[in-house]
Design an enzyme around this catalytic site. Structure first.
Site, short mmCIF file in Angstrom:
data_model
loop_
_atom_site.label_atom_id
_atom_site.label_comp_id
_atom_site.label_asym_id
_atom_site.label_seq_id
_atom_site.Cartn_x
_atom_site.Cartn_y
_atom_site.Cartn_z
N HIS A 262 6.38 35.49 7.70
CA HIS A 262 6.95 34.35 6.96
C HIS A 262 7.19 34.69 5.49
O HIS A 262 8.19 34.28 4.90
CB HIS A 262 6.00 33.15 7.00
CG HIS A 262 6.28 32.21 8.12
ND1 HIS A 262 7.45 31.51 8.22
CD2 HIS A 262 5.54 31.84 9.20
CE1 HIS A 262 7.42 30.75 9.31
NE2 HIS A 262 6.29 30.94 9.93
N GLU A 327 -5.05 26.61 8.21
CA GLU A 327 -3.88 25.81 8.61
C GLU A 327 -3.68 25.89 10.13
O GLU A 327 -3.56 24.87 10.80
CB GLU A 327 -2.65 26.35 7.88
CG GLU A 327 -1.37 25.60 8.17
CD GLU A 327 -0.14 26.33 7.63
OE1 GLU A 327 -0.26 27.51 7.22
OE2 GLU A 327 0.95 25.71 7.63
N HIS A 328 -3.62 27.12 10.66
CA HIS A 328 -3.48 27.36 12.09
C HIS A 328 -4.73 28.08 12.59
O HIS A 328 -5.15 29.05 11.97
CB HIS A 328 -2.29 28.26 12.41
CG HIS A 328 -0.98 27.77 11.87
ND1 HIS A 328 -0.42 28.26 10.71
CD2 HIS A 328 -0.12 26.82 12.32
CE1 HIS A 328 0.74 27.65 10.49
NE2 HIS A 328 0.94 26.77 11.44
N HIS A 420 -11.27 -15.42 -12.07
CA HIS A 420 -11.51 -15.14 -10.66
C HIS A 420 -12.47 -16.19 -10.08
O HIS A 420 -12.22 -16.77 -9.02
CB HIS A 420 -12.15 -13.76 -10.48
CG HIS A 420 -11.21 -12.61 -10.64
ND1 HIS A 420 -10.61 -12.29 -11.84
CD2 HIS A 420 -10.79 -11.66 -9.75
CE1 HIS A 420 -9.86 -11.21 -11.67
NE2 HIS A 420 -9.95 -10.81 -10.42
#
Lengths: 444, 444
Positions: A262, A327-328, A420
């Protein structure tokens, strides 16, 4: 030759910590340039986008040609072979089937106090997908980004993809059409991100921007975050393969190389309980590196960032894997399900040697946009959820307010937020009146 | 007197667009100072944290006193009244019950190709919650951040809360204990964020940091994002109330003021289909502003950013509301459920006049950490999901690989990723051999 570490060695912990801390990406500092581009697009709109596209992509566009016409898309798509089209359609069908199961359900219930509570999900109205031009123009990424958006129900889905010198990848246009993208703009870089975030006369703004890109795109996404939603800023890809000796070294070598090819900054790590098997894989990687077209890239990645780690046993592999948070993660062992139970942090797990990571990149079904750089410790891959947001719902009855309102009033007072408390008290006082006059009875 | 707009007026669209684009926060640029603080903490660890705490909080600590001891916490908690404790416990119980329903389920299935696919969720291992010191030290925010983390299954949950001059809010410590926080560090600012992200000798690093803070904290969270996960960077609070004439102007005025009293940058907007009712609410706001303790803050917010918008009908109100994408949306109308169906973007919806927004701040159950500044278009409030991440799962059988592997190979080739294709091809070739030798049969 990559690093070859053995957990039994004295220096292992230091070497492993160094591997974990390794900085694989040195992004150039383009922030000032990107800030100027974004300001220019906000200021001049289409004119800036057109000028920057001429400058960076050597392409002369007009407002009318910022997007591909249907005719242009038809002509490009006609160039795609039937086999490539069938493969894209297979991938799209499987990605769609997987992501359709991610749609979360709305919930609503009434509790014992009488309060009706819940939430509901809704899509972002418009999303923009960035698709890099040139070599990294991956049609599979178009599918992986666009299909979850369509499943979520995004009404307007656009792609921005630069076409340097006018060259476009027909498969990117086909993937866009298959996935249901409405418009493909032929623009890129920070100018595309700015146009998607802020809009121009021609390009309506979107609410969410996803997709990978170069340093300019990443810096621009960081800068427009808040104005629009963005997905993660992805780092270089990584794989960890845990494999026992009963594997074919060639298969494991190719799996490691399919990350390494890659990017020179990609990282491929093998963990095995058998040193001889580890060496066999190293030899197989060297053999395959002789023939790969992208051997320069894959070789640099493997040499600089690759590693083989010999572990005592698979339990130790799981522990180390969780520190990496890959990641993988491929689990090529005899009982991958058992090993997977020990994994706490990973983007995607591939079970067994018949599941090469490349299946997940294309046709498996799960998304291939996954958390990198150890961020699987706290984040997830892209999903339908990235294109949805949740609105919470609450409805009190008078009885419910009587039951829990005093607690809210008490906490408001303790936080010195008087209004409030008064907003609750005014209603509680009404409940304490015996006969509220009809004219001021509240609705709802 | 706030802006008073009527949709029927000629200038409405321009005025509404200006209201939408209004910049309410001018954050000081502290980025350089924050970068230096983070670098110092990474470099010197505890010594830097201690020195910066002495400088900013006038408090001398040692590594041993960075965290409150149990004895100190016991002593502080003993100061809390039984009523305040009961209110915190009511809030905690209700927040827990709501968030427990958010836990997503794991999924796994086998598809027609024979591929087993799915995903599973897991918690981040450690989370750090930032709690501001001083006036904005809200125990309710401790509950809103810590309880979703505990529900998610976070193993180690710590709080960082500065204690300027050594002063601590006992309710913050009690809320931390009720919510199951493990450790409370008495540190703040960018140094606290850096210590949580990178760790020191005394403070182990966490994986996720959430919680509000000043400009230094926000800038530090942006900088450490990627190293750890962060929640949103919240802007000033906002409310939109859609109310018809059948409401008590006092109730609506107090609801508007309960946002305005938070912060001079807060924004309160009323939409109504009755101009006279709008004027009555404006008068009621002025009346209440005479007596409120925080009238200087609330008055500035209402004067500078408040607005009343008179609409033709409720359908138009819904359309305008979706352009605002408000953080808080009150629907004080006769059929709030019907109007809610028209709302596409909002952080939280409060149905009917018996549901003041303040209920949601404390005891309603839903989270009060919500998307501000129009980001409800693309993001959601804090939830259990913020402390979980998803791992995708894929397992091919030989038959599944035979069915879909060729498609992956084809796409890999089309993207010039040869090793990806070969990693699939090597396995397909094995399947095509009639008798694979036992020695190279792959496991899994």
């Amino acid at each position: 030759m990559p690093q070859f570490l053995t957990t039994a060695d004295a220096g292992f912990e230091a070497a492993f910590a160094a591997l974990l801390g390794m900085k694989r990406e040195d992004a150039p500092d383009v922030d000032a340039a990107v800030a100027a581009i974004i300001a220019d697009v906000r200021d001049r709109g289409d004119a800036a986008v057109i000028a920057l596209t001429e400058q960076f992509d050597r392409l002369a566009l007009t407002p009318a040609t910022l997007a591909f016409s249907d005719t242009q898309i038809d002509a490009e798509i006609a160039k795609v072979s039937a086999e490539d089209r069938a493969a894209l359609e297979l991938a799209a069908d499987r990605i769609h089937a997987y992501h359709a199961r991610q749609m979360p359900e709305d919930q609503q219930w009434t509790d014992e106090a009488g309060a009706t509570l819940g939430w509901r999900w809704g899509p972002v109205t418009a999303a923009g997908l960035y698709v890099p031009g040139g070599l990294a123009s991956y049609p599979s990424s178009v599918l992986m980004n666009a299909i979850p958006a369509k499943v979520a129900g995004v009404q307007r889905l656009v792609v921005a993809c630069p076409t340097p010198g006018g060259v476009v990848n027909p498969l990117v246009l086909l993937a866009s059409r298959i996935a249901g993208v409405d418009t493909v703009y032929r623009i890129g870089g920070a100018q595309a991100i700015a146009a998607l975030a802020y809009g121009t006369a021609t390009i309506p703004p979107v609410d969410k921007i996803t997709g990978p890109g170069n340093a300019f795109v990443a810096a621009a996404k960081r800068r427009v975050f808040g104005r629009v939603g963005i997905d993660m800023i992805a780092g270089p890809s990584e794989i960890l393969v845990i494999a026992d000796r009963d594997n074919d070294p060639d298969w494991i070598a190719l799996d490691l190389l399919s990350q390494a090819e890659h990017d020179e900054s990609a990282q491929s790590i093998l963990m095995t309980d058998d040193a001889a098997f580890g060496l066999a894989v190293v030899a197989a990687v060297e053999k395959w590196l002789q023939t790969l077209e992208r051997r320069a890239i894959a070789g640099a990645s493997w040499r600089d960032y690759g590693a083989v780690i010999v572990v005592d046993d698979l339990e130790q592999a799981a522990t180390l894997s969780n520190r990496i948070a890959p990641e993988h993660l491929e689990l090529c062992v005899s009982d991958p399900e058992a090993l997977a139970k020990r994994i706490t942090h990973a983007g995607a797990i591939f079970l067994g040697a018949w599941t090469p990571e490349a299946i997940g990149d294309y046709v498996g079904g799960p998304n291939h946009v996954l958390p990198t750089a150890r961020s699987a410790r706290f984040s997830s891959g892209l999903s339908v959820m990235d294109f949805l947001k949740r609105t919470t719902i609450a409805k009190m009855t008078p009885a419910a307010l009587r039951a829990i309102g005093p607690g809210a009033e008490r906490l408001a007072v303790s936080e010195s937020l008087q209004a409030h408390g008064l907003s609750v008290r005014a209603r509680l006082d009404r409940l304490n009146e015996s006969q509220p006059p009809a004219s001021i009875t509240c609705t709802g």
